[in-house]
Design an enzyme around this catalytic site. Structure first.
Site, PDB file in Angstrom:
ATOM      1  N   LYS A  87       2.013  50.272  -6.124  1.00  0.00           N
ATOM      2  CA  LYS A  87       1.141  51.288  -6.067  1.00  0.00           C
ATOM      3  C   LYS A  87       0.925  51.718  -7.878  1.00  0.00           C
ATOM      4  O   LYS A  87       0.103  51.305  -8.716  1.00  0.00           O
ATOM      5  CB  LYS A  87       0.238  52.525  -5.967  1.00  0.00           C
ATOM      6  CG  LYS A  87      -0.371  51.590  -4.698  1.00  0.00           C
ATOM      7  CD  LYS A  87      -0.582  53.101  -3.595  1.00  0.00           C
ATOM      8  CE  LYS A  87      -1.581  53.330  -2.645  1.00  0.00           C
ATOM      9  NZ  LYS A  87      -0.063  53.337  -1.609  1.00  0.00           N
ATOM     10  N   GLU A 109      -9.985  58.429  -6.318  1.00  0.00           N
ATOM     11  CA  GLU A 109     -10.753  59.063  -5.545  1.00  0.00           C
ATOM     12  C   GLU A 109      -8.809  58.197  -4.713  1.00  0.00           C
ATOM     13  O   GLU A 109      -8.787  57.757  -4.650  1.00  0.00           O
ATOM     14  CB  GLU A 109     -11.581  58.599  -4.753  1.00  0.00           C
ATOM     15  CG  GLU A 109     -11.926  57.705  -3.117  1.00  0.00           C
ATOM     16  CD  GLU A 109     -11.413  56.073  -4.203  1.00  0.00           C
ATOM     17  OE1 GLU A 109     -12.339  55.495  -4.652  1.00  0.00           O
ATOM     18  OE2 GLU A 109     -11.348  54.767  -3.627  1.00  0.00           O
ATOM     19  N   SER A 376       6.916  47.328   0.739  1.00  0.00           N
ATOM     20  CA  SER A 376       5.817  47.803  -0.624  1.00  0.00           C
ATOM     21  C   SER A 376       6.391  49.409  -0.752  1.00  0.00           C
ATOM     22  O   SER A 376       6.257  49.801  -1.962  1.00  0.00           O
ATOM     23  CB  SER A 376       3.845  47.753   0.134  1.00  0.00           C
ATOM     24  OG  SER A 376       4.336  48.566   1.493  1.00  0.00           O
TER      25      SER A 376
HETATM   26  C1  LIG Z   1      -0.556  51.907  -0.238  1.00  0.00           C
HETATM   27  C2  LIG Z   1       0.265  52.052   0.258  1.00  0.00           C
HETATM   28  C3  LIG Z   1      -0.252  50.193   1.054  1.00  0.00           C
HETATM   29  C4  LIG Z   1      -1.156  49.833   1.770  1.00  0.00           C
HETATM   30  O1  LIG Z   1      -2.040  49.047   0.284  1.00  0.00           O
HETATM   31  P1  LIG Z   1      -2.338  47.467  -0.187  1.00  0.00           P
HETATM   32  O2  LIG Z   1      -3.028  47.560  -0.954  1.00  0.00           O
HETATM   33  O3  LIG Z   1      -2.565  46.946   1.500  1.00  0.00           O
HETATM   34  O4  LIG Z   1      -1.196  47.717  -0.627  1.00  0.00           O
HETATM   35  C5  LIG Z   1       0.955  49.833   2.062  1.00  0.00           C
HETATM   36  N1  LIG Z   1       1.725  50.565   1.430  1.00  0.00           N
HETATM   37  C6  LIG Z   1       2.796  51.558   0.462  1.00  0.00           C
HETATM   38  C7  LIG Z   1       3.835  51.593   0.851  1.00  0.00           C
HETATM   39  C8  LIG Z   1       1.360  51.619   0.289  1.00  0.00           C
HETATM   40  O5  LIG Z   1       1.993  52.960  -0.587  1.00  0.00           O
END
Ligand SMILES: *Cc1c(COP(=O)(O)O)cnc(C)c1O
Length: 408
Positions: A87, A109, A376
């Protein structure tokens, strides 16, 4: 916006009140200028390197490869980023755009709080004021993230209208932005919202796929055969996929939250249950009730608990370029613990959905096939959630004792 009317059948667009048209246009023009500006590119890349710690590693998961006895597994460790997930990348990019526009304040938000923390982080770094709108119910549920947002200097605004959760926070943030768009920039946390946000955030996040390409070529002298990523709004998925969309031999798999069941309210599977709708300024696949209201969703992973999907990803799904699959809460938790034990990597519960699906297909692949899972984020943030899910008695005892320690 007239320009978008030509594309009636496409997802996306900018369905916003007249009062926001100017603010969006201003961002679109600045973003297009920035794309052509070498200095912007350099500054962005340099921030990713020196602040966020890119490139993130591509880890060969040798133990799990052996464990499953099929394809070769690599983990793209986005959890190694500053603040623990991908992010930060689109927040840094948007902060640079806000700076170019001469804005003084970032607003956002947040539901689970992760986007709020990432926004508060870049606000602190660049010296912006920061307001984070959050439902009263979410504030109560996400106290650790609220605490960190405040320590980072953000003002967390409690929203007590409606269901006191994310969609009410969105409404309040938009209301505020309409009144203050001269000096405020609205930071969006995924590849969502009205144009140009989806395209802009995808452009920032596509660094993930570019690095996967380079790192896989180095390690394997070829492209990956499969790239897997979890899908909340879709930013880490499209970020990992974008560089491979034209490579028809690379299978791209997005994994949604299968939650606890197939019924409405028990999951966030837009593939199965989503239908065309317009919400939060864009047209896409949404989970809706029969009356067309946004339906409740569930996932053990807060970041996947979202009713819509980024328009570009929805388009790639419709064109059958991206496959959508799902993993349940239980499968995700199991994949999380398995990855920790075998590889020494603690993935976020969101990312664990992608891992869970990869673990289903790995045994069926040949030893030559390379699977890259986009991890992610890292799992530290899931401590409370995971211990509660596991009904971890010792941890519960610790929490009770912790209260007594406070009171001493
Ligand atoms: C916020 C988040 C997501 C989901 O958001 P996407 O926009 O779909 O990537 C996925 N993994 C983590 C670790 C997150 O913090």
């Amino acid at each position: 916006m007239k320009r978008k009317e030509k594309q009636k059948n496409t997802y996306g667009g900018a369905y916003v009140p007249e009062m926001l048209v100017h603010a969006l246009k201003e961002i679109e023009i600045e973003f297009e200028k920035a794309l052509k500006d070498k200095r912007f590119q350099k500054e962005f890349r340099e921030l990713l390197r020196s602040y966020s710690g890119r490139p993130t590693p591509l880890i060969y998961a040798g133990n799990l490869t052996k464990h499953f006895g099929g394809g070769k597994l690599y983990l793209k460790n986005e959890g190694a980023n500053h603040t623990g997930a991908h992010k930060i990348t689109h927040c840094l990019g948007q902060a640079l755009i806000a700076k170019r526009l001469g804005k003084k304040e970032l607003i956002a938000e947040t539901g689970a709080g992760q986007h709020g923390v990432a926004t508060a982080t870049v606000a602190a770094k660049f010296g912006f004021k920061c307001k984070i709108f959050m439902g009263e119910v979410d504030i109560a549920r996400q106290r650790p993230n609220v605490f960190w947002m405040e320590q980072l200097g953000a003002e967390v605004i409690s929203v007590s209208s409606g269901s006191k959760t994310l969609k009410d926070a969105v409404n309040e943030a938009l209301k505020y932005w309409m009144a203050h768009s001269d000096e405020s920039y609205y930071v969006i946390g995924s590849v969502l919202g009205p144009h140009p946000y989806p395209e802009m955030n995808r452009t920032f996040q596509s660094i993930i796929g570019e690095e996967i390409r380079e790192q896989t070529r180095k390690a394997e002298k070829k492209l990956p055969d499969v790239v897997v990523a979890c899908v909340g709004g879709g930013s880490n998925a499209i970020g990992a996929f974008y560089d491979f969309v034209k490579e028809k031999n690379v299978r791209l798999i997005g994994v949604e939250a299968g939650g606890i069941g197939k019924r409405v309210g028990e999951n966030a599977m837009r593939k199965e249950n989503g239908s065309l709708g317009i919400f939060q300024g864009y047209k896409s696949l949404f989970l809706q009730t029969s009356e067309g209201h946004i339906a409740p969703t569930h996932s053990v992973a807060a970041g996947l608990d979202y009713p819509g999907m980024g328009p570009e990803l929805a388009t790639l799904f419709r064109e059958k370029r991206v496959e959508l699959q799902s993993a349940t809460d239980k499968e995700a938790v199991e994949a999380c613990l398995l990855t920790a034990k075998h590889e020494g990597v603690i993935p976020a519960l969101e990312s664990s959905h992608a891992l869970a699906y990869a673990y289903k297909i790995l045994p069926k692949l040949s030893k030559k096939e390379v699977v890259v899972v986009n991890v992610s984020g890292r799992g530290d943030k899931d401590l409370f959630n995971l211990t509660r899910y596991l009904n971890h008695k010792e941890f519960k005892k610790f929490l009770a004792e912790e209260i007594q320690r406070y009171e001493k």
